[in-house]
Scaffold this active site. Structure first.
Site, PDB file in Angstrom:
ATOM      1  N   GLU A 275      -8.841   1.419  -3.130  1.00 33.49           N
ATOM      2  CA  GLU A 275      -9.010   1.503  -1.671  1.00 33.49           C
ATOM      3  C   GLU A 275     -10.379   2.086  -1.326  1.00 33.49           C
ATOM      4  OE1 GLU A 275      -6.311   4.027   0.480  1.00 33.49           O
ATOM      5  OE2 GLU A 275      -6.642   2.945   2.344  1.00 33.49           O
TER       6      GLU A 275
ATOM      7  N   HIS B 241      -2.704  -2.812   4.709  1.00 36.94           N
ATOM      8  CA  HIS B 241      -1.951  -1.886   5.568  1.00 36.94           C
ATOM      9  C   HIS B 241      -2.635  -1.768   6.929  1.00 36.94           C
ATOM     10  CE1 HIS B 241      -4.951   0.509   3.483  1.00 36.94           C
ATOM     11  NE2 HIS B 241      -4.718   1.584   4.200  1.00 36.94           N
TER      12      HIS B 241
ATOM     13  N   HIS C  59     -13.365   2.089   2.933  1.00 31.34           N
ATOM     14  CA  HIS C  59     -12.369   3.006   3.509  1.00 31.34           C
ATOM     15  C   HIS C  59     -12.942   3.467   4.847  1.00 31.34           C
ATOM     16  CE1 HIS C  59      -9.683   6.557   3.940  1.00 31.34           C
ATOM     17  NE2 HIS C  59      -8.824   5.618   3.595  1.00 31.34           N
TER      18      HIS C  59
ATOM     19  N   ASP D 241       0.096   5.547  -1.111  1.00 33.93           N
ATOM     20  CA  ASP D 241      -0.900   6.517  -1.588  1.00 33.93           C
ATOM     21  C   ASP D 241      -0.295   7.646  -2.420  1.00 33.93           C
ATOM     22  OD1 ASP D 241      -3.679   6.038  -0.883  1.00 33.93           O
ATOM     23  OD2 ASP D 241      -2.979   5.923   1.174  1.00 33.93           O
TER      24      ASP D 241
ATOM     25  N   ASP E 145       1.994   2.206   3.621  1.00 34.43           N
ATOM     26  CA  ASP E 145       1.069   3.360   3.612  1.00 34.43           C
ATOM     27  C   ASP E 145       1.809   4.686   3.481  1.00 34.43           C
ATOM     28  OD1 ASP E 145      -1.446   4.492   3.477  1.00 34.43           O
ATOM     29  OD2 ASP E 145      -1.828   4.451   5.629  1.00 34.43           O
TER      30      ASP E 145
ATOM     31  N   HIS F 199       0.807  -1.223   0.000  1.00 33.87           N
ATOM     32  CA  HIS F 199       0.000   0.000   0.000  1.00 33.87           C
ATOM     33  C   HIS F 199       0.838   1.269   0.000  1.00 33.87           C
ATOM     34  CE1 HIS F 199      -4.099   1.577   0.417  1.00 33.87           C
ATOM     35  NE2 HIS F 199      -3.517   2.611   0.997  1.00 33.87           N
TER      36      HIS F 199
ATOM     37  N   HIS G 203      -9.090  -1.296   7.031  1.00 32.02           N
ATOM     38  CA  HIS G 203     -10.161  -0.292   7.183  1.00 32.02           C
ATOM     39  C   HIS G 203     -11.545  -0.887   7.439  1.00 32.02           C
ATOM     40  CE1 HIS G 203      -8.072   3.474   6.287  1.00 32.02           C
ATOM     41  NE2 HIS G 203      -7.451   2.873   5.289  1.00 32.02           N
TER      42      HIS G 203
HETATM   43 ZN   LIG Z   1      -5.712   3.509   4.115  1.00 29.43          ZN
END
Ligand SMILES: [Zn+2]
Length: 434
Positions: free
Chosen positions: A144, A238, A171, A47, A308, A45, A217
């Site tokens: 995600e 993550h 999420h 972003d 992450d 993961h 999540h």
């Molecule tokens: Zn996340």
């Protein structure tokens, strides 16, 4: 002053005790790097592509990804961190749910593809074999948040066709069919608990497609339900251990045991909030505590890495500390993975276990997911979510298209038939009077 031989020997011992730990530290790092040269990291993961939207509106021509310094991630640092494959998170904010989440998701998939096709250091792959064959940094795509499929199995299938290989079921917001671990953060669908009947269909369709089911999540009840239903191993892309830090996003021991039975993996996050529950000192040792705990509960074969980087939420208090920017000391960016491996070596993890953590465990899960797909035992999911479960007035119901066409004249049908009757009666009266 003269020293006798015993004194000299003692002096030498004191001197060595100072020097040995230092050279030991150095050799741990060297051992970590030696291991990682052959066994490069698969990270579950990152972003970074959300930052591309926020900072550059996805205009890749405006930025040099090799040397970019506003982010935790750039290509040179990925190479320095011995990264062999990266799941790029395709994430759109929960506030896009029931609005334009699908368009935004497509735009994020587009930017990952453009990024990975335009730099020679990167390469898009969609299979476990693709990761093995790649001599570059293999790019994989993960969506995600279940809100990105807009409660549509067809949309899920089209994402798969575009190369998406995991979907995180939620999420930080509930969807009409799945419950999030941070369900209080948004007001969407407060009554959804765990996975609804449609949510169970999503899991089955992902098994059929060969898409990894990501439970980071999700609420504990969503995770338990998905683990019960899934025919393939699942991932947490993550997350960390709830017993070490009782953050709602972390995984409690009973689910870790369920994960072990499912042969899935938890890819441990480096996010300081989730690791340390507000503690002031957060370093590589804090992260390694989560690894040690998960190993004890679920075994070393259930663990991977899901940093992450570039994904820490704005509410994080750590954002205020420019030195760490939401990540532990010593793990500030994507070049720092060797520090974690060095620390795990120091704690007695052996090379087989560490190769598992770095990539082998994930590859095993991915291969198994592909095997379930290739068994071809399941029918295509054709179920539609009931309109009343979605409660979205923007959603056009084409199953009742004829009714909507009549309504589009601007009159309810009862008024229209009354007018028609009136015209006929008038015509008959006029005919007899003439
Ligand atoms: Zn996340």
């Amino acid at each position: 002053m003269k020293r006798n031989p015993t004194q000299l020997f003692l002096w030498l011992l004191v001197f060595l005790s100072d020097v040995v730990p230092f050279s030991n530290e150095k050799s741990l790092r060297e051992r970590a790097i030696e291991l990682m040269q052959d066994t490069r990291v698969i990270d579950g993961h990152n972003d970074f592509v959300l930052r591309l939207r926020m900072f550059y509106q996805n205009r890749l021509s405006k930025v040099n990804l090799r040397e970019l310094n506003r982010t935790h991630t750039n290509l040179k640092k990925l190479q320095a961190g011995y990264v062999g494959a990266q799941f790029w998170s395709v994430y759109v904010l929960c506030s896009a749910q029931n609005k334009d989440a699908v368009r935004l998701t497509l735009e994020q998939i587009d930017v990952v593809k453009r990024m990975c096709n335009s730099y020679k250091e990167l390469e898009l792959v969609t299979t476990s074999q693709g990761i093995l064959d790649s001599r570059k940094i293999a790019c994989l795509i993960g969506v995600e948040g279940g809100h990105s499929i807009d409660s549509s199995l067809a949309t899920l299938r089209m994402y798969y066709d575009l190369g998406v290989r995991y979907l995180t079921l939620t999420h930080s917001c509930n969807t009409p069919w799945s419950e999030s671990s941070s369900k209080g953060m948004h007001s969407f669908y407060p009554n959804v608990a765990g996975l609804t009947a449609f949510g169970q269909e999503v899991v089955k369709e992902m098994n059929r497609l060969g898409m990894l089911i990501d439970l980071s999540h999700t609420s504990h009840s969503t995770a338990k339900a998905a683990l019960r239903i899934s025919k393939a191993p699942v991932i947490f892309s993550h997350s960390s251990a709830f017993a070490v830090c009782n953050h709602a996003r972390n995984v409690p021991d009973d689910i870790l045991q369920q994960l072990k039975r499912n042969k899935g993996i938890i890819m441990v996050t480096f996010n300081a909030d989730v690791l340390a529950c507000g503690r002031k000192v957060v370093n590589v040792s804090t992260l390694a505590d989560h690894f040690d705990h998960i190993k004890k509960i679920a075994g070393p074969e259930s663990i991977g890495i899901g940093s992450d980087y570039d994904g820490v939420e704005h509410s994080s208090i750590y954002l205020l500390r420019s030195d760490t920017f939401g990540f532990p000391e010593g793990l500030e960016d994507v070049s720092k993975y060797p520090s974690l491996i060095g620390e795990l070596l120091r704690r007695g993890w052996n090379e087989t276990e560490l190769k598992g953590v770095l990539r082998e465990n994930f590859l095993r899960v991915f291969r198994e997911v592909e095997k379930v797909r290739d068994s071809g035992l399941m029918d295509v999911g054709e179920r539609e979510i009931p309109q009343e479960e979605v409660q979205n007035s923007c959603r056009l119901d084409l199953n009742n298209y004829r009714l909507q066409t009549v309504a589009s004249f601007g009159f309810p049908s009862v008024v229209q038939s009354f007018s028609l009757t009136l015209v006929i009666i008038t015509y008959v009266i006029l005919y007899y009077e003439s």
